[in-house]
Design a protein around this motif. Structure first.
Motif, PDB file in Angstrom:
ATOM      1  N   MET A  67      19.257  36.292 -16.023  1.00 13.06           N
ATOM      2  CA  MET A  67      20.094  37.299 -16.673  1.00 13.06           C
ATOM      3  C   MET A  67      19.581  38.692 -16.339  1.00 13.06           C
ATOM      4  N   GLY A  68      18.261  38.867 -16.269  1.00 13.52           N
ATOM      5  CA  GLY A  68      17.676  40.167 -15.984  1.00 13.52           C
ATOM      6  C   GLY A  68      18.080  40.686 -14.615  1.00 13.52           C
ATOM      7  N   ASP A  69      18.004  39.815 -13.591  1.00 18.15           N
ATOM      8  CA  ASP A  69      18.392  40.229 -12.240  1.00 18.15           C
ATOM      9  C   ASP A  69      19.876  40.565 -12.180  1.00 18.15           C
ATOM     10  N   ASN A  70      20.673  39.779 -12.842  1.00 16.95           N
ATOM     11  CA  ASN A  70      22.111  40.015 -12.860  1.00 16.95           C
ATOM     12  C   ASN A  70      22.426  41.337 -13.557  1.00 16.95           C
ATOM     13  N   LEU A  71      21.760  41.604 -14.659  1.00 17.48           N
ATOM     14  CA  LEU A  71      21.997  42.864 -15.375  1.00 17.48           C
ATOM     15  C   LEU A  71      21.522  44.071 -14.567  1.00 17.48           C
TER      16      LEU A  71
END
Length: 190
Positions: A67-71
């Motif tokens: 989720m962090g990379d996507n955000l």
């Protein structure tokens, strides 16, 4: 759930003419059973809640890195939008993500440094400039990221940023960034 001891009834013989009176000396009380059941239900409820929370935390811990990379990627994409509000939102997110060297370099790798420099150069209001400078300052804490900012042309864009009479934070971030580049010897004398 009555125990044998609680069911025992003692008979007492009283009276003159052979009248027998019965007295119940039982220790059983229905309220005690109800309290025990409620206490057990409460404990089991807490156990189930803790089990659910632990499971949710474990699942979240497994999926959070993705989720962090996507955000981060979405935040960099927000910098490309024409609306200054979305640009400020993207820059603010990147500021929060830039907490260690690994994440700062990830932002640089996905194009965040160049987009922040472009955002600062195109900013028409102090709030947008402030968010861009704040994000650039957060990225510049890493020497490698500061080098990437230098290669993206950040020094000339920061120097050409107009001074703000309304917001002192713009000047603070601007001078802090220029000092950081000077300390790393990226500053080219004019």
């Amino acid at each position: 759930m009555r125990t044998l001891a609680s069911q025992l009834t003692t008979y007492v013989c009283r009276g003159r003419a052979g009248n027998v009176q019965f007295r119940n000396f039982s220790s059983y009380n229905g309220k005690d059973d109800l309290a025990l059941e409620q206490d057990a239900e409460r404990k089991i409820g807490w156990l189930l809640k803790l089990l659910f929370a632990g499971t949710a935390a474990a699942v979240g811990y497994q999926f959070f890195p993705y989720m962090g990379d996507n955000l981060m990627q979405q935040s960099v994409s927000l910098l490309k939008v024409k609306d200054p509000l979305f640009k400020r939102m993207g820059a603010s997110r990147l500021t929060r993500f830039a907490i260690d060297d690994e994440r700062r370099m990830k932002i640089v790798e996905i194009g965040g440094a160049q987009e922040l420099v472009n955002m600062l150069g195109a900013a028409k209001d102090d709030r947008t400039r402030k968010e861009a400078l704040k994000a650039l300052a957060a990225l510049s804490h890493s020497d490698e990221a500061a080098g990437a900012l230098h290669h993206a042309g950040a020094i000339s864009v920061i120097k050409s940023t107009p001074d703000s009479l309304d917001d002192a934070e713009v000047e603070k971030y601007k001078s802090s960034l220029l000092k950081r580049f000077q300390d790393l010897r990226y500053d080219i004398p004019s």
